[in-house]
Design an enzyme around this catalytic site. Structure first.
Site, mmCIF file in Angstrom:
data_model
loop_
_atom_site.group_PDB
_atom_site.id
_atom_site.type_symbol
_atom_site.label_atom_id
_atom_site.label_comp_id
_atom_site.label_asym_id
_atom_site.label_seq_id
_atom_site.Cartn_x
_atom_site.Cartn_y
_atom_site.Cartn_z
ATOM 1 N N GLU A 36 0.752 -1.125 0.044
ATOM 2 C CA GLU A 36 -0.131 -0.013 -0.014
ATOM 3 C C GLU A 36 0.796 1.279 0.144
ATOM 4 O OE1 GLU A 36 -3.499 1.993 2.920
ATOM 5 O OE2 GLU A 36 -2.004 0.606 3.756
ATOM 6 N N LYS A 42 -10.372 2.844 -1.307
ATOM 7 C CA LYS A 42 -10.442 2.045 -0.020
ATOM 8 C C LYS A 42 -11.861 2.320 0.805
ATOM 9 C CE LYS A 42 -7.283 1.570 4.144
ATOM 10 N NZ LYS A 42 -6.203 1.873 4.464
ATOM 11 N N CYS A 79 -5.516 -2.765 2.929
ATOM 12 C CA CYS A 79 -5.100 -2.678 4.247
ATOM 13 C C CYS A 79 -6.153 -2.793 5.395
ATOM 14 C CB CYS A 79 -4.057 -1.115 4.611
ATOM 15 S SG CYS A 79 -3.244 -1.424 6.154
#
Length: 294
Positions: A43, A116, A153
């Site tokens: 990431e 995200k 993540c």
């Protein structure tokens, strides 16, 4: 279609975008030389993990997808090597900022963007200051080497994310990651790689999917804040067994061969998706478990 080989890149990151991109490209080339056909970088590998502190100047590191300083470079690399590259980047779109990923297929074409969904907010991981919540929904893509779903993540801790990607047909769930030590005054257990892995192994078991998570390594300091990223990138098979894992200091790539046909047979036989009861799951659409939908 030949069986794909997944590679995860684990790397340290400096404060030089050019150096980081050059290192990432070299590691991708090395992974492809070992036979990898799907290659995942960590990431936001372009720079230090700036979200340790809230600073206005870091917004200047974001770029639009079409004007990004290295996305086109990795499109050419993917085409040259014939590999699939899910690529993490800091995206600016109008007045919004996203923690995003573009999926680059093995011919260099961009298949789409995922933004995200779950944005953390805590000491050392103050992402809500920088990133708008993603507005793409969860995404999967059919690539040259199979159908892939990608979270980013913090998404990896949420079973809903993994389940939706599996429902969309993903055979492989990928999670580019930047995770490490927590400030010791904030948590009792400042280092969580075992728990981190177990969460994703659970996704592999519950969805009968392969899972891979690529983390960074090294100590990064932003003014008074400091985080030691703990590595432990790993690939799990569709039964939740870890096929390969990097240690806390390893820099390079780890690989594993994947058999999606066997995973699909196993998934059908387990009956997890046959026996689901979506009609009973309305409460999950609420914050307090009390569904108010008709």
């Amino acid at each position: 279609m030949k069986k794909p080989t997944l590679a995860l890149i684990q790397m340290s990151v400096s404060r030089s975008l050019n150096d980081n991109v050059q290192k990432a490209e070299q590691l991708v080339r090395e992974a492809a030389a070992k036979g990898a056909t799907i290659i995942l970088l960590p990431e936001l590998f372009e720079n230090h993990y700036f979200c340790q502190l809230e600073r206005e100047e870091f917004f200047s590191w974001a770029h639009s997808l079409d004007q990004h300083p290295f996305v086109t470079r990795f499109q050419k690399l993917a085409s040259q090597l014939g590999v699939v590259l899910p690529l993490s980047f800091f995206e600016k779109s109008g007045q919004a900022y996203f923690n995003s990923l573009v999926l680059i297929d093995a011919d260099g074409q961009r298949l789409g963007v995922y933004r995200k969904s779950h944005i953390p907010d805590g000491p050392g991981y103050e992402e809500k200051y920088y990133f708008n919540p993603g507005d793409t929904g969860f995404r999967t893509w059919s690539t040259r080497f199979g159908r892939i779903g990608v979270g980013i993540c913090w998404d990896q801790w949420f079973p809903e994310c993994a389940r939706i990607m599996a429902l969309q047909g993903a055979d492989l769930l990928l999670y580019p990651t930047a995770i490490g030590s927590e400030p010791t005054e904030q948590v009792e257990t400042p280092n969580t790689p075992a728990m981190w892995q177990r969460a994703m192994q659970g996704h592999a078991v519950s969805n009968s999917c392969y899972v891979g998570a690529a983390n960074r390594i090294g100590k990064e300091t932003i003014e008074s804040a400091q985080c030691t990223f703990y590595g432990h990138s790993f690939i799990s098979d569709y039964r939740g067994e870890i096929l390969t894992e990097a240690d806390a200091n390893f820099e390079g790539s780890i690989t594993a061969s994947l058999d999606f046909q066997e995973a699909q047979k196993f998934r059908a036989g387990m009956g997890f998706f046959r026996d689901r009861r979506p009609d009973l799951y309305r409460a999950i659409l609420s914050l307090d478990g009390q569904s108010r939908l008709p």
